[in-house]
Design an enzyme around this catalytic site. Structure first.
Site, short mmCIF file in Angstrom:
data_model
loop_
_atom_site.label_atom_id
_atom_site.label_comp_id
_atom_site.label_asym_id
_atom_site.label_seq_id
_atom_site.Cartn_x
_atom_site.Cartn_y
_atom_site.Cartn_z
N ASP A 164 0.88 -1.16 0.00
CA ASP A 164 0.00 0.00 0.00
C ASP A 164 0.93 1.23 0.00
O ASP A 164 2.12 1.12 0.32
CB ASP A 164 -0.86 -0.03 1.27
CG ASP A 164 -1.68 1.24 1.43
OD1 ASP A 164 -2.35 1.64 0.47
OD2 ASP A 164 -1.64 1.84 2.53
N ASP A 206 -0.12 5.11 0.82
CA ASP A 206 -0.41 6.09 1.88
C ASP A 206 -0.32 5.46 3.26
O ASP A 206 -1.08 4.54 3.57
CB ASP A 206 -1.82 6.67 1.68
CG ASP A 206 -1.97 7.42 0.37
OD1 ASP A 206 -1.16 8.31 0.12
OD2 ASP A 206 -2.90 7.10 -0.40
N GLY A 246 -7.52 3.74 3.26
CA GLY A 246 -7.69 2.69 2.25
C GLY A 246 -9.01 2.78 1.50
O GLY A 246 -9.25 2.03 0.57
C1 G6P Z 1 -5.67 5.70 -0.06
C2 G6P Z 1 -5.84 6.39 1.28
C3 G6P Z 1 -7.25 6.91 1.46
C4 G6P Z 1 -7.67 7.73 0.25
C5 G6P Z 1 -7.58 6.89 -1.01
C6 G6P Z 1 -7.96 7.67 -2.26
O1 G6P Z 1 -6.25 4.46 0.01
O2 G6P Z 1 -5.53 5.52 2.34
O3 G6P Z 1 -7.30 7.67 2.63
O4 G6P Z 1 -8.99 8.20 0.40
O5 G6P Z 1 -6.24 6.43 -1.14
O6 G6P Z 1 -6.98 8.62 -2.48
P1 G6P Z 1 -7.04 9.81 -3.52
O7 G6P Z 1 -5.62 10.32 -3.50
O8 G6P Z 1 -7.41 9.24 -4.84
O9 G6P Z 1 -8.03 10.79 -3.01
MG MG Z 2 -2.72 3.19 3.59
#
Ligand code: G6P
Ligand code: MG
Length: 214
Positions: free
Chosen positions: A9, A11, A46
């Site tokens: 993953d 972030d 996530g």
């Molecule tokens: C990751 C993060 C989430 C986020 C998602 C979408 O999974 O953990 O917190 O909402 O990505 O991210 P984006 O950058 O497309 O808004």
């Molecule tokens: Mg994450």
């Protein structure tokens, strides 16, 4: 390590953008008139951008039109982009790059497994891209975690069967996605939060592939 592929993953695992997501959602909540805590934020990790907004609105007890939801999600993303624009290779979480290099030296394949639509920008800013054999992000999948699509796609691109893949995750939804994909999951963060992971470590510092049993 017995795994033939590692799926990471992004972030909160390789980079500290989980903090930036939180700050941007908290700013939106404040403008909508309610407080958004770090504990609430665990539910958003996530989860896709629009699903995150739904959870946030639910916490604030608000109902919005579809049009307004798109406007607010865009505002959140614009603020988030101002944070990630400043990222450099130094913003990679401690030990993460070294761990990926060590894994690759053992001939283990690596893939990104993120539902973010901003992953490409982060990989370029941090110069992490060359460490991946395959990239799966929010632009090529249709279902966010806890759906297993993101990890199954990674296994397919790497041509490694799911039981031979090991997922690295900081999110409850991500641990569930890994297990639904038939993969083991190593949690990065708090053992209390990631109680369903097969093993939890606080971070990559000092972690070696040899120290992982699966
Ligand atoms: C990751 C993060 C989430 C986020 C998602 C979408 O999974 O953990 O917190 O909402 O990505 O991210 P984006 O950058 O497309 O808004
Ligand atoms: Mg994450």
């Amino acid at each position: 390590m017995k795994a033939k592929a590692c799926l990471f993953d992004l972030d909160g695992v390789l980079v500290d953008t989980a903090r930036f997501h939180y700050l941007a959602w908290k700013d939106l909540a404040a403008r909508l008139g309610f407080h958004f805590t770090e504990e609430d934020n665990e539910r958003l990790k996530g989860v896709s951008r629009m699903d995150s907004l739904e959870i946030l609105l639910d916490i604030g007890g608000l109902r919005l039109s579809q049009e307004d939801k798109v406007i607010f999600a865009t505002q959140k993303n614009n603020l988030y982009l101002t944070y990630i624009e400043t990222m450099t290779p130094e913003d990679t979480l401690p030990g993460a790059r070294e761990f990926m290099v060590a894994v690759r030296l053992l001939g283990i394949k690596t893939a990104l497994g993120s539902v973010s639509k901003n992953a490409a920008m982060i990989l370029d800013k941090t110069r992490l891209r060359p460490l991946f054999d395959a990239i799966v992000d929010g632009n090529i999948i249709s279902r966010a975690k806890p759906d297993p699509e993101v990890f199954l796609k990674g296994a397919e691109l790497l041509r490694v069967p799911p039981p031979s893949c090991l997922v690295f995750e900081d999110a409850v939804a991500g641990v569930e996605a890994a297990h639904r994909a038939g993969m083991k999951c190593l949690g990065i963060g708090s053992a209390e939060v990631l109680k369903d992971a097969d093993l939890v470590v606080p971070g990559f510092t000092g972690l070696t592939p040899g120290a992982i049993a699966f």
